[in-house]
Design an enzyme around this catalytic site. Structure first.
Site, short mmCIF file in Angstrom:
data_model
loop_
_atom_site.label_atom_id
_atom_site.label_comp_id
_atom_site.label_asym_id
_atom_site.label_seq_id
_atom_site.Cartn_x
_atom_site.Cartn_y
_atom_site.Cartn_z
CE LYS A 33 20.59 -58.09 -41.75
NZ LYS A 33 21.67 -57.23 -41.27
CD GLU A 76 24.57 -42.42 -36.38
OE1 GLU A 76 24.50 -43.28 -37.28
OE2 GLU A 76 23.59 -42.10 -35.67
NE ARG A 103 20.81 -40.00 -38.25
CZ ARG A 103 20.02 -41.06 -38.09
NH1 ARG A 103 20.53 -42.26 -38.07
NH2 ARG A 103 18.73 -40.91 -37.93
#
Length: 619
Positions: free
Chosen positions: A280, A366, A394
């Protein structure tokens, strides 16, 4: 002389595919420099996009896009994709009203095969496309690009389980950078680390060399590939157990390795799984060294990097939540904090440091976060689930069946309620009042300012059942925050201005706009504070003494707090007219929050105009 001589010749991936392969490293360098220049000017997702440049070039170089489908997960890594698919000159409008969306969007480009904003959907969507191609007799490749953070979600494994038992031409590319937004957690992350560890790789390499040594031509091939491929075979990986042909891990910044590998995979049929390893922030040292800070950025000077927060700046709501959580944990040992991979975004960095044994990051999961909280609550703890409104969607089934049905004392600290600005409709918290207030046993609070948010969170912990405190993104009006915490009377509103003819009932973040309109109209203004239980007595009292009731909320009108008021009035046979103001029955696009609210008629002037229009109609 142009700064980007190669990049400026690329208007579609077809132009890219015409480039000699030896020019691709230069293109990658130009693309990286352009991305730094562009995002430092507009803000947006940064480190993850720097890490996906070589992969994006290789995918468009090898596959015949848009005929072949690229499905990106979440979209944090799609800026290079947008630049190479004809949107380079529009990058200055990124995430601004009327400009490019920060995520893939089908309406924006034929190269955006699937719209996305929430994670872990790519494999399922790409598998659907692969099956559709087979059913229709179309020769087409479907490619899902997913990060290792998104692989922690159940949806990803549900799709792997389904796709691995098929013969669909599906390629899953796992972009493994050891990060999502926060550092990755959990057993899967440890599994990837094990794959990449020197001891494990050395053992596999040894076994592979021994096996291939008996076949000289194969050994020669393996020797050539070894420069770029960190493991030619990974026998017994769980992805093979799912039915995929596993390849990798390979260096995701090595264009030659990527193009060769993807070219070989392109000729294979059935479900394929390519594991690549990237970094990243690759190519920009500041982002490489701090990928969390550089995940999503505001405007900055590329030479100096991100500036620190300004001294004396007002605290954001998520900071207020984080401070409250630490204060509450000090007072009550039952308090535990849960986040689905949003430690920084939800303001839990300090809590994780000070109370590590009571801090739980469950990854991008979630549904599990909510059921995990229910289990904790069953055993006498007081779990606080810090979650964005858009992500709570969700876990709706778990909220209903695992928490509310059992009346368990779980506190939902719902961040990003209402419009969120640049992230757009995929991240807007437009529906939580509507989907929460119909659930039995729920208590729902909406603070109008920073101090009220703190006091409501304290109130929620004392409720023997599920409760939610919804607060917006960013800062509040700037009221003083009281260190002492006091529980609010449940289901009681507060008249903030006495007026005549019109009563404005404000739920949460729009109270200041309501007060502005109230001053102009000499209207009564109420801070309702509780969506459920609703202060029915106050609503009926105001309906009896005013000619028009106006409800105001930063939530869709349909099924929202205004609907609750109308239901209460109807049950009592009250016929006072009601004007419901809130978000429209449409998706509000990305842009500046203040401008978007103004366009929705939810600023002070807009509220005033809509009330005056209704009064004129009645007259």
């Amino acid at each position: 002389m142009t700064m980007y001589p190669l990049l400026e010749t690329i208007h579609t991936p077809a132009d890219l595919r015409r480039l000699p392969r030896q020019e691709l490293p230069q293109l990658a360098q130009e693309l990286r420099e352009f991305l730094v220049e562009s995002v430092s000017t507009t803000g947006g997702h940064f480190a993850s996009n720097l890490g996906s440049i070589e992969l994006t070039i290789a995918l468009h170089y090898v596959f015949d896009t848009p005929h072949d489908r690229l499905v990106w997960d979440v979209g944090h890594q799609t800026y290079p994709h947008k630049i190479l698919t004809g949107r380079r000159e529009q990058m200055a409008s990124m995430r601004q009203q009327g400009g490019l969306a920060g995520f893939p969007k089908r309406e924006e480009s034929e190269y955006d095969a699937f719209g996305v904003g929430h994670s872990s959907t790519s494999i399922g969507a790409a598998f659907g496309m692969a099956v559709a191609a087979r059913v229709q007799g179309i020769a087409r490749k479907s490619i899902a690009i997913i990060g290792d953070g998104a692989m922690t979600a159940g949806m990803a494994f549900e799709a792997l389980n389904n796709a691995g038992d098929s013969d669909a031409d599906l390629l899953v590319v796992l972009n493994d950078n050891d990060m999502s937004i926060s550092p990755n957690v959990g057993a899967l992350n440890h599994y990837f680390a094990k794959l990449m560890s020197g001891r494990f790789y050395a053992a596999v390499k040894s076994r592979t060399s021994s096996m291939l040594g008996k076949v000289p031509p194969m050994r020669e091939i393996a020797s050539k590939v070894e420069e770029h491929v960190k493991g030619m075979f990974m026998p017994g990986t769980m992805f093979e157990e799912f039915g995929f042909n596993y390849i990798g891990p390979i260096d995701g910044h090595d264009l030659d390795a990527l193009i060769d590998t993807l070219g070989n995979i392109k000729s294979l049929s059935g479900p394929q799984f390519l594991h690549i390893v990237t970094k990243k922030g690759h190519g920009y040292k500041l982002a490489e060294n701090d990928p969390v800070a550089y995940h999503g950025v505001t405007r900055f000077d590329p030479a100096n990097g991100l500036a620190g927060s300004k001294p004396g700046a007002r605290p954001s709501y998520y900071q207020i939540f984080g401070d409250w959580l630490c204060d509450m944990a000090r007072l009550d040992r039952r308090i535990v904090g849960i986040t689905p991979a949003m430690r920084e975004g939800s303001g839990m960095v300090r809590f994780a440091s000070e109370y590590p044994e009571r801090y739980f990051d469950v990854g991008i999961a979630e549904q599990h976060a909510v059921t995990f909280a229910a289990g904790l609550a069953c055993e006498g703890l007081r779990p606080v689930v810090a979650i964005y409104s858009t992500f709570l969607q969700r876990a709706y089934d778990q909220l209903i069946h695992d928490v509310a049905l059992q009346n368990l004392p779980v506190v939902f600290a719902i961040d990003r309620a209402g419009l969120v600005g640049a992230d757009g409709p995929t991240h807007a918290g437009a529906f939580d009042i509507s989907f929460l207030r119909c659930v039995p046993n729920m208590t729902i609070m909406a603070p109008s300012d920073e101090n009220e948010c703190r006091q409501m969170l304290f109130t929620a912990v004392g409720i023997e059942g599920p409760s939610a405190v919804r607060y917006p993104r960013g800062t509040g009006p700037g009221v003083a925050i009281e260190n002492e915490m006091q529980a609010l009377p449940i289901g009681r509103g507060q008249i903030r201005r006495h007026g005549r003819q019109v009563a404005i009932l404000a739920f949460g973040s729009l109270l200041q706009a309501a007060l502005q309109a109230g001053e102009a109209l000499d209207a009564t203004v109420v801070n309702m504070r509780f969506v459920k239980p609703l202060d029915r007595a106050l609503v009926l009292q105001l309906a009896a003494s005013h000619e028009l009731i106006v409800t105001l909320e930063e939530n869709v009108v349909m099924g929202g707090a205004g609907s609750a008021c109308m239901e209460a009035m109807q049950e009592e046979g009250c016929t006072t007219p009601v004007l419901q103001l809130g978000l429209p029955d449409s998706y509000v696009e990305h842009g500046d929050v203040a401008a978007l609210l103004r366009d929705c008629g939810l600023d002070g002037n807009g509220i005033q105009r809509q009330i005056e229009r209704r009064l004129a109609q009645r007259a």
